[in-house]
Design an enzyme around this catalytic site. Structure first.
Site, PDB file in Angstrom:
ATOM      1  CB  CYS A 182      -0.954  -0.015   1.193  1.00  0.00           C
ATOM      2  SG  CYS A 182      -0.147  -0.165   2.792  1.00  0.00           S
ATOM      3  CB  THR A 183       0.248   4.868   0.210  1.00  0.00           C
ATOM      4  OG1 THR A 183      -0.905   4.753  -0.621  1.00  0.00           O
ATOM      5  CG2 THR A 183       1.013   6.139  -0.154  1.00  0.00           C
TER       6      THR A 183
END
Length: 278
Positions: A182-183
């Site tokens: 994810c980010t």
């Protein structure tokens, strides 16, 4: 000169409301804007401002014991990339809707996936050809950037992951090496617990998320496209060689441009090129 910082810490917090008040006062004193979520499980922060002010904020925040080892990711930006400062207490610092499944101690989340550095991810993929990347973000984020060959669940919010996992849609991956990403890593801390609780045998997570991977490999590795971010920049590139893998919803042209059609309070995101949404 401005900077935006992104970090999270999973640690038991006895008084989240006190942390909220302290963090708001600290950000206001330094002219920072952004979004901070506090819960009994920890804190999740994305704030920006003048670089010296950001450094002061981090220095003081890290003086608090549970936050001392926060892994901070930096990017270019400023307070102006955020409409305001938001500091809230919530049941979860990432809203999967399953707070009861998460256990946190002084070492972080218990029972999650094995953390892999960007280099270790490359080693795993090379050694085990059946390894698969699993995107832990909302599907719109993956439209403009993702790892090559990644599984991208059709989710609009993180709450959708639980129902998808429970549906059996990804049971065929349960015996394969699964690398979640994810980010900045915070969503995978929870997602990997949910996956392991549902029988996924070999679950890993990219330590530091896409942001850390981009720092290490730029556009010279397994990442393709741009990284979506939750501020007015909407996306960032790791180099001037970033691919444009997104496709405009109107004309189909290659683009990395994500547009919010329902500002300022709501979010209705779509991928549109500059011609179709100047």
């Amino acid at each position: 000169m401005g900077k935006i910082v992104l970090f999270y810490v999973f640690a038991p917090l006895a008084d989240p409301e006190a942390i909220r008040l302290w963090q708001r006062e600290l950000c206001e004193a330094n002219g920072l804007r952004g979004r901070i979520i506090v819960s009994r499980h920890g804190i999740n922060v994305t704030v920006g401002g003048e670089i010296r002010a950001v450094k002061r904020y981090l220095r003081i925040t890290k003086e608090y014991g549970p936050f001392r080892a926060a892994d901070v990711k930096w990017s270019d930006g400023s307070a102006e990339d955020f409409p305001k400062l938001s500091v809230k207490v919530r049941e979860e610092i990432v809203t999967f809707g399953s707070p009861g499944e998460i256990e946190v101690d002084a070492d972080g989340v218990r029972g999650g996936g094995t953390h892999l550095t960007p280099d270790q991810v490359h080693e795993l993929v090379e050694a085990e050809p059946d390894a698969v990347f699993f995107d832990g973000r909302n599907a719109i984020e993956a439209e403009i950037g993702r790892f090559a060959g990644a599984v991208v669940p059709p989710v609009k919010t993180t709450r959708d992951f639980v129902d998808l996992l429970d549906s059996g849609a990804y049971d065929h991956l349960k015996s394969r090496p699964v690398v979640t990403y994810c980010t900045g890593g915070v969503r995978c801390e929870v997602l990997t617990v949910l996956m392991r609780n549902r029988g996924f045998e070999r679950v890993y997570q990219l330590d530091g998320g896409i942001a850390r991977y981009g720092e290490r490999f730029g556009d010279g590795g397994l990442w393709e496209g741009s990284m979506y971010v939750f501020d007015r920049r909407m996306h960032i590139d790791f180099s001037d060689r970033a691919q444009r893998i997104g496709r405009c919803a109107e004309c189909g042209a290659p683009t990395s441009r994500v547009v919010n059609l329902a500002p300022p309070q709501d979010r209705e995101l779509t991928v549109l090129c500059e011609t179709c949404a100047p």
